[in-house]
Write an enzyme that holds these catalytic residues in place. Structure first.
Site, short mmCIF file in Angstrom:
data_model
loop_
_atom_site.label_atom_id
_atom_site.label_comp_id
_atom_site.label_asym_id
_atom_site.label_seq_id
_atom_site.Cartn_x
_atom_site.Cartn_y
_atom_site.Cartn_z
N CYS A 58 39.28 -45.84 32.32
CA CYS A 58 40.75 -45.58 32.34
C CYS A 58 41.11 -45.66 30.78
O CYS A 58 41.22 -46.77 30.27
CB CYS A 58 41.20 -46.73 33.14
SG CYS A 58 43.11 -46.60 33.13
N CYS A 99 44.37 -47.26 30.32
CA CYS A 99 44.42 -48.95 30.35
C CYS A 99 43.64 -49.51 29.11
O CYS A 99 44.17 -50.48 28.52
CB CYS A 99 43.39 -49.50 31.48
SG CYS A 99 43.66 -48.59 32.75
N ASP A 100 42.59 -48.83 28.36
CA ASP A 100 42.00 -49.43 27.47
C ASP A 100 41.79 -48.84 26.26
O ASP A 100 41.30 -49.34 25.06
CB ASP A 100 40.44 -49.42 27.87
CG ASP A 100 40.14 -50.29 29.25
OD1 ASP A 100 41.03 -51.21 29.47
OD2 ASP A 100 39.23 -50.24 30.13
#
Ligand code: NDP
Length: 308
Positions: A134, A137-138
């Site tokens: 992701c 997200c990261d």
């Protein structure tokens, strides 16, 4: 036979939020936790984009908080799997892994989608230590770093482009010499000077030390040659598998296996609602999943009221 107003299957942000709303609407929901209680966020470290936490919060902690919040209002959790359902008769039937069957007036499916991984050694244990599925997200953790992303579809192009906001260089590894992604997404990636493509290639090994990923071994699929490359992060963007097997095709699914929904959480069967990643190939965020969980619970409550 055990009988319920509302059964929720799945415990990511969608399932927990549905549980909070259904419990507060006096539906006394039963939540079937699945084999990874808390869902995908329990495999991440810090979540920085969930509103309400100005300093971020650990993924597992966020999920634990949601669970406690649902429990406070009377949601009941069962640490088991739903193995099958019968949606052809009403009330619906949900069968659990020990063979127990429970009937329910409404069903909320929040089983998520599992990111696909390559199946090479150590990739799962390195999630959160340089391996991610992701970028949204990261990506933030890779400022001025070198990253590699695997895949040739829209997700890979979108995430590669997103990663260029942070990373100094983004290499896209694709197993063929042409992309599956839409032309528009391809062109955006091709014109980005920070993105470079490694064609006809696959990751055969992940190199790592105690702190996490340090590099990869790249295999050229044309001639079989292998070469080590340095990287700080390895992103997988090779698709997601929605967790719908237990439904045994009783709900309409799209071509990729995601549950088809309309006007929010409504599925092809009246009284069955879906929320979170199991019905969302596009956004896949904790907050969008939580929002759709709220909608599913409100829809379930309205459906049950209309039956009285
Ligand atoms: P896709 O299934 O479309 O693409 C997966 C990609 O990963 C393909 O290029 C495939 O290669 C590659 N792949 C699959 N398995 C492996 C493997 N084992 N090893 C190496 N490579 C592999 O998934 P996406 O997540 O990209 O997209 C899913 C859906 O969501 C699509 O309908 C897409 O259009 C949509 N989407 C739309 C977006 C938008 O409109 N903004 C953004 C993101 C997704 P190959 O090409 O060889 O099959």
């Amino acid at each position: 036979m055990n009988s319920r107003n509302c059964i929720i299957v799945g415990t990511g942000p969608a399932g927990y939020t549905a549980a909070i709303y259904a419990a507060r609407a006096n539906l006394a929901p039963l939540i079937i936790e699945g084999n990874q209680p808390g869902g995908q966020l329990t495999t991440t470290t810090e979540v920085e984009n969930f509103p309400g936490f100005p300093n971020g919060i650990d993924g597992p902690q966020l999920m634990e908080n949601m669970r406690k919040q649902a429990t406070r209002f009377g949601a009941e959790f069962m640490a088991t799997l739903a193995t099958s359902v019968d949606l052809k008769k009403y009330p619906f039937k949900v069968t659990l892994e020990d063979g127990q069957t429970i009937t329910t007036k409404s069903l909320i499916v929040a089983t998520g989608a599992s990111a696909k991984y390559l199946g090479i050694p150590h990739e799962k244990e390195l999630i959160g230590k340089g391996v991610s599925a992701c970028a949204t997200c990261d990506g933030f953790f890779y400022r001025n770093k070198i990253v590699h992303i695997v895949g040739g579809g829209d997700t890979a192009m979108e995430e590669a482009t997103f990663l260029t906001k942070f990373a100094s260089k983004v290499f896209v590894i694709h197993r063929r010499d042409s992309l599956k992604a839409s032309k528009a997404m391809q062109e955006r990636a091709f014109s980005n000077p920070k993105i470079e493509f490694l064609w006809n290639s696959t990751v055969s090994k992940i190199l790592f030390d105690q702190a996490g990923v340090t590099g990869i071994e790249l295999e050229n699929l044309k001639d079989g040659s292998k070469k080590e490359r340095k990287t700080d992060g390895l992103f997988m963007a090779i698709g997601h598998q929605p967790n719908t097997n237990f439904l045994n095709k009783q709900l309409a699914l799209d071509d990729h296996g995601f549950i088809k929904t309309h006007e929010g959480p409504y599925t092809s069967v009246e009284g069955v609602f879906a929320c979170g990643d199991v019905q969302d190939p596009h956004f896949r965020q904790a907050i969008s999943a939580a929002g759709s969980g709220c909608m599913a619970a409100i829809a379930a409550e309205r459906f049950i009221s209309s039956k009285m």
